[in-house]
Scaffold this active site. Structure first.
Site, PDB file in Angstrom:
ATOM      1  CG  ASP A  22      -1.589   1.293   1.507  1.00  0.00           C
ATOM      2  OD1 ASP A  22      -1.795   1.960   0.403  1.00  0.00           O
ATOM      3  OD2 ASP A  22      -1.961   1.549   2.682  1.00  0.00           O
ATOM      4  CG  ASN A  24      -3.044   5.274  -1.647  1.00  0.00           C
ATOM      5  OD1 ASN A  24      -3.169   4.024  -1.249  1.00  0.00           O
ATOM      6  ND2 ASN A  24      -4.009   5.701  -2.263  1.00  0.00           N
ATOM      7  CG  ASP A  26      -5.853   3.135   0.264  1.00  0.00           C
ATOM      8  OD1 ASP A  26      -4.917   1.972   0.418  1.00  0.00           O
ATOM      9  OD2 ASP A  26      -6.630   3.188  -0.502  1.00  0.00           O
ATOM     10  CG  ASP A  30      -1.210   1.272  -3.819  1.00  0.00           C
ATOM     11  OD1 ASP A  30      -0.223   1.057  -4.172  1.00  0.00           O
ATOM     12  OD2 ASP A  30      -1.661   1.975  -2.675  1.00  0.00           O
ATOM     13  CG  ASP A  99      -7.870 -12.998 -12.401  1.00  0.00           C
ATOM     14  OD1 ASP A  99      -8.638 -13.632 -13.039  1.00  0.00           O
ATOM     15  OD2 ASP A  99      -7.339 -13.364 -11.366  1.00  0.00           O
ATOM     16  CG  ASP A 201     -12.535 -16.029 -11.977  1.00  0.00           C
ATOM     17  OD1 ASP A 201     -11.806 -16.493 -11.066  1.00  0.00           O
ATOM     18  OD2 ASP A 201     -13.702 -15.931 -11.867  1.00  0.00           O
ATOM     19  CD  GLU A 259     -10.514 -20.458 -10.585  1.00  0.00           C
ATOM     20  OE1 GLU A 259     -10.627 -20.741  -9.567  1.00  0.00           O
ATOM     21  OE2 GLU A 259     -11.333 -20.025 -11.069  1.00  0.00           O
ATOM     22  CG  HIS A 337      -7.005 -15.831  -4.883  1.00  0.00           C
ATOM     23  ND1 HIS A 337      -6.553 -16.098  -6.168  1.00  0.00           N
ATOM     24  CD2 HIS A 337      -8.086 -15.436  -5.162  1.00  0.00           C
ATOM     25  CE1 HIS A 337      -7.593 -16.312  -6.835  1.00  0.00           C
ATOM     26  NE2 HIS A 337      -8.501 -15.838  -6.439  1.00  0.00           N
ATOM     27  CG  ASP A 338      -9.974 -18.754  -4.940  1.00  0.00           C
ATOM     28  OD1 ASP A 338     -10.426 -17.632  -4.390  1.00  0.00           O
ATOM     29  OD2 ASP A 338      -9.993 -18.988  -6.212  1.00  0.00           O
TER      30      ASP A 338
END
Ligand code: GLC
Ligand code: CA
Length: 562
Positions: A22, A24, A26, A30, A99, A201, A259, A337-338
């Site tokens: 990150d 910035n 938040d 990014d 993706d 995907d 995928e 990530h799953d």
């Protein structure tokens, strides 16, 4: 050599942008963060980056619910940052894969908003609708991946629309030629901007069985999974080939990583053969058979997977290598990530974190195929330990936690268990330093972060024996022709040591990985070798009289001339 044409030499690094860096303040990763870390990625030795979706999205599903395929989500950046990213990546010889979500859009997408206006709207047929036949009766008993029915009643007309995932993610109707054309347009748009390919995907769901027949094995009145009616149907092949042909007309070298979560080897072959007509490679979730007998009985059984069934895993790898690896291109991966983080799921994050992280990588990536690595695995990141309870996709999480504590389970163990079943298990912020928030951000990361003294990039970069240093060496080894193009032969044994042999021209390698937490032996005839022939070593080994002995999670890779 036959294999030389088959395998490309890519090594793909998956960046989950929301959790990478990150810049910035938040709490959300990014594009600028990815750009700032391109040198780091380059130094790993990988050749390509796959970025999870970065398009406009209400983030019901972390960006997989796209509301505008042509716009960059402002929380990630803008078009000019995409241009910089592509440019700077290419300068370093890195490819960029985006993706692409083909199966559904966000309900906020213009097409769906139009479709909601009624049956006469031209976009109505972009989605899948069914009239209500009997009052308050769902069109069938299919269960959505995210819980509940796949059908959602739309208030104006009372018709149902179809969604395999969240109800805010309506499925597109791929039978409609206009939809197919739109998706090709989207794909070309970003290829025109200079990206090098896509991760596709959930494409295996593009076709649903005609008439939407009820799932067969359902209890009366209950919803059930109906994969056989909405995954890998023959029509999917046609859509994929049409898509691929249209793209490759202009971009013959575009890389397509599909995928295909539930694909078995035969299906995977359809999706990847012949080369250049469909995907280059696909990710199936079927690589890791789990031993259900090894569940922890103190926790709810239905939410657990058990432990890796090593014997079955070796068989599965052997089968995939023979049926797919030898003919087209196979993906090699441990994480995405799953799923849970591999050290937590397949290795031992407590007693043998270093060894199991390294040995899982050796065993997996030195096989024939294209590695796909998730950011953070190179430093041995484990499951994110949840600090917040929202957005975990765990039903009644507070109650579950309270029940576990009532049973006398410690807070730490209860949290580890909840972490392992959370959708965010592998989406914790990248651990760059041992500073507050892991050097990911100056503020609390959206996902939370594991702050760990030893498991961060800064510390491991300085340490010759770290997982990170090891990964870099492993990637260099992988990039030699023996491991990209060599033949593969699984050496069958009953031992939990996974052993295989690779041969290329006059070179051969033996890869031996003890996937268990105990010292193991295996009877394997190795050629005469000296310590100099050992290109990678994890833990301790000894060899004599045809028996190799490896300490828990140890590995040995030797390379000799034939
Ligand atoms: C894929 C993604 C997953 C997402 C789903 C719906 O399986 O990897 O994260 O939830 O598709 O788009
Ligand atoms: Ca940010």
């Amino acid at each position: 050599m036959k294999n030389a044409q088959i395998n490309s030499e890519e090594i793909i690094y998956q960046v989950y942008p929301k959790s990478f860096l990150d810049t910035n303040h938040d709490g959300i990763g990014d594009l600028n963060g990815v750009i700032q870390r391109l040198d780091y990625i380059k130094e790993l030795g990988v050749t390509a980056i796959w970025l999870n979706p970065i398009f406009d999205s209400p983030h019901v599903d972390n960006g997989y619910d796209i509301s505008d395929y042509y716009t960059v989500d402002p929380q990630y950046g803008d078009m000019s940052l995409v241009a910089t990213l592509i440019d700077e990546a290419h300068k370093r010889g890195l490819k960029i894969l985006f993706d692409l979500v083909l199966n559904h859009t966000s309900s906020k997408h213009y097409w769906f908003q139009e479709a909601l206006k009624g049956p006469d709207n031209p976009y109505r047929d972009y989605y899948i609708w069914k009239e209500e036949e009997e009052k308050e009766k769902l069109p069938n008993n299919w269960k959505s991946f995210f819980g509940g029915s796949v059908w959602e009643k739309e208030s104006e007309t009372g018709d149902y629309y179809f969604h395999l995932f969240d109800k805010e993610m309506p499925d597109l109707n791929w039978q409609n030629e206009a939809v197919r054309k739109e998706m090709i347009k989207v794909a070309k748009f970003w290829l025109d901007k200079g990206i090098d390919g896509y991760r596709l995907d959930a494409f295996i769901h593009m076709e649903k069985a005609a008439g939407y027949p009820d799932a067969r094995y359902a209890d009366p009145g209950k919803l059930a999974s109906a994969e056989e009616f909405f995954a890998n149907l023959p029509q999917v092949d046609d859509y994929l080939r049409e898509f691929s042909a249209c793209i490759r007309e202009t971009y013959p070298n575009a890389y397509l990583l599909g995928e295909a979560a539930s694909a078995v080897p035969e299906r995977a072959l359809n999706y990847t053969f012949p080369k250049g007509e469909a995907c280059d490679s696909i990710v199936s979730f079927k690589y890791f058979p789990m031993d259900e007998k090894k569940k922890d009985h103190r926790f709810p059984l239905e939410s657990q997977e058990g432990k890796l069934d090593i014997t079955a895993f070796k068989k599965v790898m052997d089968e995939w290598q023979r049926k797919v690896g030898e003919v087209s291109e196979m993906t090699l991966y441990l994480n995405n990530h799953d799923m849970q983080r591999a050290v937590s799921r397949l290795g031992d994050p407590m007693k043998f974190r270093e060894e199991s992280a390294k040995t899982l990588a050796v065993g997996m990536y030195l096989q024939r195929g294209v590695p796909v690595m998730l950011n953070g695995e190179e430093i041995g990141m484990k499951n994110l330990v949840l600090k917040r309870w929202e957005n975990t996709r765990i039903e009644c999480i507070h109650e579950v936690y309270a029940t576990l504590l009532d049973r006398g389970i410690s807070k730490e163990e209860a949290r580890n268990y909840l972490s392992s079943i959370s959708i965010n298990a592998s989406r914790g912020a990248m651990q760059w330093t041992d500073e507050r928030f892991g050097g990911f951000s100056t503020v609390e990361p959206w996902s939370g972060v594991n702050q760990e003294r030893m498991y961060n990039v800064a510390v491991q970069e300085m340490d010759a024996s770290s997982i990170l240093t090891f990964y870099k060496r492993l990637i260099q080894v992988k990039k030699t022709p023996l491991f990209t193009h060599g033949t593969y032969e699984m050496l069958v044994s009953k031992s939990p040591i996974m052993s295989y042999r690779r041969v290329y021209e006059n070179k051969q390698a033996f890869v031996l990985s003890n996937l268990s937490d105990e010292t193991q032996e295996s009877e394997i005839d190795l050629p005469l070798f000296s310590d100099q022939d050992a290109v990678l070593i994890v833990g301790k080994y000894s060899y004599g009289e045809g028996t190799i002995r490896l300490s828990p999670y140890a590995s040995l890779v030797i390379k000799t001339t034939l």
